[in-house]
Write a protein that holds these residues in place. Structure first.
Motif, PDB file in Angstrom:
ATOM      1  N   PHE A 173       0.823  -1.210   0.000  1.00  0.00           N
ATOM      2  CA  PHE A 173       0.000   0.000   0.000  1.00  0.00           C
ATOM      3  C   PHE A 173       0.858   1.262   0.000  1.00  0.00           C
ATOM      4  CE2 PHE A 173      -2.930  -3.079   2.218  1.00  0.00           C
ATOM      5  CZ  PHE A 173      -3.669  -3.341   1.080  1.00  0.00           C
ATOM      6  N   GLY A 174       1.910   1.235  -0.800  1.00  0.00           N
ATOM      7  CA  GLY A 174       2.736   2.424  -1.004  1.00  0.00           C
ATOM      8  C   GLY A 174       3.488   2.898   0.218  1.00  0.00           C
ATOM      9  N   GLY A 175       3.755   1.993   1.143  1.00  0.00           N
ATOM     10  CA  GLY A 175       4.494   2.363   2.338  1.00  0.00           C
ATOM     11  C   GLY A 175       3.643   2.999   3.429  1.00  0.00           C
ATOM     12  N   LEU A 176       2.331   2.988   3.279  1.00  0.00           N
ATOM     13  CA  LEU A 176       1.459   3.506   4.342  1.00  0.00           C
ATOM     14  C   LEU A 176       1.556   2.583   5.545  1.00  0.00           C
ATOM     15  CD1 LEU A 176      -1.766   4.452   2.322  1.00  0.00           C
ATOM     16  CD2 LEU A 176      -0.029   6.003   3.234  1.00  0.00           C
ATOM     17  N   PRO A 177       1.434   3.134   6.756  1.00  0.00           N
ATOM     18  CA  PRO A 177       1.466   2.271   7.946  1.00  0.00           C
ATOM     19  C   PRO A 177       0.381   1.202   7.869  1.00  0.00           C
ATOM     20  CG  PRO A 177       1.629   4.574   8.563  1.00  0.00           C
ATOM     21  CD  PRO A 177       1.322   4.551   7.098  1.00  0.00           C
ATOM     22  N   ASP A 178       0.773  -0.013   8.184  1.00  0.00           N
ATOM     23  CA  ASP A 178      -0.112  -1.168   8.060  1.00  0.00           C
ATOM     24  C   ASP A 178      -1.018  -1.277   9.278  1.00  0.00           C
ATOM     25  OD1 ASP A 178      -1.228  -3.376   6.910  1.00  0.00           O
ATOM     26  OD2 ASP A 178       0.414  -4.741   7.446  1.00  0.00           O
ATOM     27  N   SER A 179      -2.144  -0.596   9.197  1.00  0.00           N
ATOM     28  CA  SER A 179      -3.138  -0.666  10.271  1.00  0.00           C
ATOM     29  C   SER A 179      -4.515  -0.529   9.642  1.00  0.00           C
ATOM     30  CB  SER A 179      -2.886   0.422  11.320  1.00  0.00           C
ATOM     31  OG  SER A 179      -2.962   1.706  10.756  1.00  0.00           O
ATOM     32  N   ALA A 180      -5.547  -0.656  10.463  1.00  0.00           N
ATOM     33  CA  ALA A 180      -6.926  -0.596   9.962  1.00  0.00           C
ATOM     34  C   ALA A 180      -7.144   0.682   9.156  1.00  0.00           C
ATOM     35  CB  ALA A 180      -7.903  -0.658  11.127  1.00  0.00           C
ATOM     36  N   GLY A 181      -7.604   0.510   7.937  1.00  0.00           N
ATOM     37  CA  GLY A 181      -7.874   1.644   7.061  1.00  0.00           C
ATOM     38  C   GLY A 181      -6.811   1.884   6.011  1.00  0.00           C
ATOM     39  N   ALA A 182      -5.688   1.184   6.095  1.00  0.00           N
ATOM     40  CA  ALA A 182      -4.598   1.405   5.136  1.00  0.00           C
ATOM     41  C   ALA A 182      -5.040   1.084   3.710  1.00  0.00           C
ATOM     42  CB  ALA A 182      -3.374   0.564   5.506  1.00  0.00           C
ATOM     43  N   GLU A 183      -5.698  -0.037   3.523  1.00  0.00           N
ATOM     44  CA  GLU A 183      -6.115  -0.438   2.177  1.00  0.00           C
ATOM     45  C   GLU A 183      -7.133   0.544   1.602  1.00  0.00           C
ATOM     46  OE1 GLU A 183      -7.851  -4.284  -0.305  1.00  0.00           O
ATOM     47  OE2 GLU A 183      -7.657  -4.418   1.871  1.00  0.00           O
ATOM     48  N   GLU A 184      -8.124   0.903   2.388  1.00  0.00           N
ATOM     49  CA  GLU A 184      -9.151   1.843   1.917  1.00  0.00           C
ATOM     50  C   GLU A 184      -8.536   3.211   1.602  1.00  0.00           C
ATOM     51  OE1 GLU A 184     -11.105  -1.295   4.397  1.00  0.00           O
ATOM     52  OE2 GLU A 184      -9.273  -0.106   4.552  1.00  0.00           O
ATOM     53  N   THR A 185      -7.608   3.648   2.463  1.00  0.00           N
ATOM     54  CA  THR A 185      -6.934   4.929   2.238  1.00  0.00           C
ATOM     55  C   THR A 185      -6.115   4.874   0.957  1.00  0.00           C
ATOM     56  OG1 THR A 185      -6.852   5.358   4.612  1.00  0.00           O
ATOM     57  CG2 THR A 185      -5.307   6.587   3.226  1.00  0.00           C
ATOM     58  N   PHE A 186      -5.391   3.780   0.770  1.00  0.00           N
ATOM     59  CA  PHE A 186      -4.568   3.630  -0.427  1.00  0.00           C
ATOM     60  C   PHE A 186      -5.409   3.757  -1.697  1.00  0.00           C
ATOM     61  CE2 PHE A 186      -2.777   0.972  -3.796  1.00  0.00           C
ATOM     62  CZ  PHE A 186      -1.522   1.551  -3.939  1.00  0.00           C
ATOM     63  N   TYR A 187      -6.476   3.006  -1.789  1.00  0.00           N
ATOM     64  CA  TYR A 187      -7.266   3.017  -3.023  1.00  0.00           C
ATOM     65  C   TYR A 187      -8.050   4.311  -3.214  1.00  0.00           C
ATOM     66  CZ  TYR A 187      -5.832  -1.747  -3.815  1.00  0.00           C
ATOM     67  OH  TYR A 187      -5.075  -2.859  -4.047  1.00  0.00           O
ATOM     68  N   GLN A 188      -8.519   4.913  -2.128  1.00  0.00           N
ATOM     69  CA  GLN A 188      -9.255   6.180  -2.260  1.00  0.00           C
ATOM     70  C   GLN A 188      -8.315   7.304  -2.694  1.00  0.00           C
ATOM     71  OE1 GLN A 188     -12.619   6.800  -1.741  1.00  0.00           O
ATOM     72  NE2 GLN A 188     -12.302   8.926  -2.335  1.00  0.00           N
ATOM     73  N   CYS A 189      -7.168   7.377  -2.068  1.00  0.00           N
ATOM     74  CA  CYS A 189      -6.285   8.533  -2.269  1.00  0.00           C
ATOM     75  C   CYS A 189      -5.414   8.424  -3.521  1.00  0.00           C
ATOM     76  CB  CYS A 189      -5.413   8.736  -1.035  1.00  0.00           C
ATOM     77  SG  CYS A 189      -6.378   9.082   0.462  1.00  0.00           S
ATOM     78  N   THR A 190      -4.950   7.209  -3.836  1.00  0.00           N
ATOM     79  CA  THR A 190      -4.043   7.088  -4.978  1.00  0.00           C
ATOM     80  C   THR A 190      -4.773   7.152  -6.320  1.00  0.00           C
ATOM     81  OG1 THR A 190      -4.036   4.664  -4.878  1.00  0.00           O
ATOM     82  CG2 THR A 190      -2.275   5.845  -3.685  1.00  0.00           C
ATOM     83  N   ALA A 191      -6.073   7.299  -6.284  1.00  0.00           N
ATOM     84  CA  ALA A 191      -6.791   7.564  -7.536  1.00  0.00           C
ATOM     85  C   ALA A 191      -6.384   8.932  -8.088  1.00  0.00           C
ATOM     86  CB  ALA A 191      -8.297   7.519  -7.296  1.00  0.00           C
ATOM     87  N   CYS A 192      -5.891   9.816  -7.206  1.00  0.00           N
ATOM     88  CA  CYS A 192      -5.511  11.179  -7.627  1.00  0.00           C
ATOM     89  C   CYS A 192      -4.050  11.527  -7.372  1.00  0.00           C
ATOM     90  CB  CYS A 192      -6.381  12.208  -6.914  1.00  0.00           C
ATOM     91  SG  CYS A 192      -8.116  12.088  -7.333  1.00  0.00           S
ATOM     92  N   HIS A 193      -3.443  10.957  -6.346  1.00  0.00           N
ATOM     93  CA  HIS A 193      -2.058  11.330  -6.021  1.00  0.00           C
ATOM     94  C   HIS A 193      -1.349  10.158  -5.351  1.00  0.00           C
ATOM     95  CE1 HIS A 193      -3.254  11.796  -1.817  1.00  0.00           C
ATOM     96  NE2 HIS A 193      -4.255  12.559  -2.218  1.00  0.00           N
ATOM     97  N   SER A 194      -0.036  10.281  -5.243  1.00  0.00           N
ATOM     98  CA  SER A 194       0.768   9.203  -4.661  1.00  0.00           C
ATOM     99  C   SER A 194       0.633   9.161  -3.140  1.00  0.00           C
ATOM    100  CB  SER A 194       2.240   9.393  -5.031  1.00  0.00           C
ATOM    101  OG  SER A 194       2.811  10.427  -4.254  1.00  0.00           O
ATOM    102  N   THR A 195       1.086   8.068  -2.564  1.00  0.00           N
ATOM    103  CA  THR A 195       1.087   7.959  -1.109  1.00  0.00           C
ATOM    104  C   THR A 195       2.112   8.905  -0.487  1.00  0.00           C
ATOM    105  OG1 THR A 195       2.634   6.098  -1.194  1.00  0.00           O
ATOM    106  CG2 THR A 195       0.281   5.570  -1.071  1.00  0.00           C
ATOM    107  N   GLU A 196       3.078   9.344  -1.259  1.00  0.00           N
ATOM    108  CA  GLU A 196       4.074  10.286  -0.725  1.00  0.00           C
ATOM    109  C   GLU A 196       3.402  11.587  -0.292  1.00  0.00           C
ATOM    110  OE1 GLU A 196       7.216   9.352   0.007  1.00  0.00           O
ATOM    111  OE2 GLU A 196       6.499   7.425  -0.760  1.00  0.00           O
ATOM    112  N   ILE A 197       2.370  12.014  -1.018  1.00  0.00           N
ATOM    113  CA  ILE A 197       1.619  13.215  -0.634  1.00  0.00           C
ATOM    114  C   ILE A 197       0.991  13.000   0.740  1.00  0.00           C
ATOM    115  CG2 ILE A 197      -0.406  14.642  -1.198  1.00  0.00           C
ATOM    116  CD1 ILE A 197       1.935  15.157  -3.070  1.00  0.00           C
ATOM    117  N   ILE A 198       0.460  11.825   0.978  1.00  0.00           N
ATOM    118  CA  ILE A 198      -0.170  11.522   2.269  1.00  0.00           C
ATOM    119  C   ILE A 198       0.883  11.500   3.367  1.00  0.00           C
ATOM    120  CG2 ILE A 198      -1.491   9.810   3.586  1.00  0.00           C
ATOM    121  CD1 ILE A 198      -2.434   8.725   0.789  1.00  0.00           C
TER     122      ILE A 198
END
Length: 125
Positions: free
Chosen positions: A54-79
């Protein structure tokens, strides 16, 4: 004599204002939050490990949903570079929906993502 009194009054006012500005400049730092590491609700010693899936996002509840919602427009680096307050995350979400055309998920997913962002990438309340 009156003009001397006015001059002294103006000088005293200027000194007070400069002194106040100096104190304000020493105590207010608009970039302070950006220099602090983002807090984790778990604490630094218990922070979730990055998940490469999930682009290096911390592996906890919500990581997968955050990854797919946010990376539709920008990289995880922005997050990951964010150090926003919790209130700013709420504002930013509304701004992305209203001004940037982000598709808003159902309420449960929205709350999961916002909780994840606030828990892993927040500068505080």
């Amino acid at each position: 004599m009156a003009s001397f009194s006015n001059a002294v009054g103006c000088l005293a006012t200027a000194i007070l204002l400069l002194g106040a500005a100096s104190v304000f400049a020493q105590t207010y730092d608009p970039m302070a939050a950006a220099r602090k590491p983002a807090r984790s609700l778990l604490g630094a010693e218990n922070a979730a490990a990055p998940n490469p899936e999930f682009g290096g996002l911390p592996d906890s509840a919500g990581a997968e949903e955050t990854f797919y919602q946010c990376t539709a427009c920008h990289s995880t680096e922005i997050i990951k570079q964010q150090h926003l307050t919790d209130a700013r995350w709420d504002y930013l979400w509304d701004w992305m929906v209203k001004e940037q055309g982000m598709v808003e998920p159902d309420e449960e997913t929205k709350e999961l993502i916002l909780s994840y962002l606030k828990g892993n990438f927040s500068a505080g309340p």
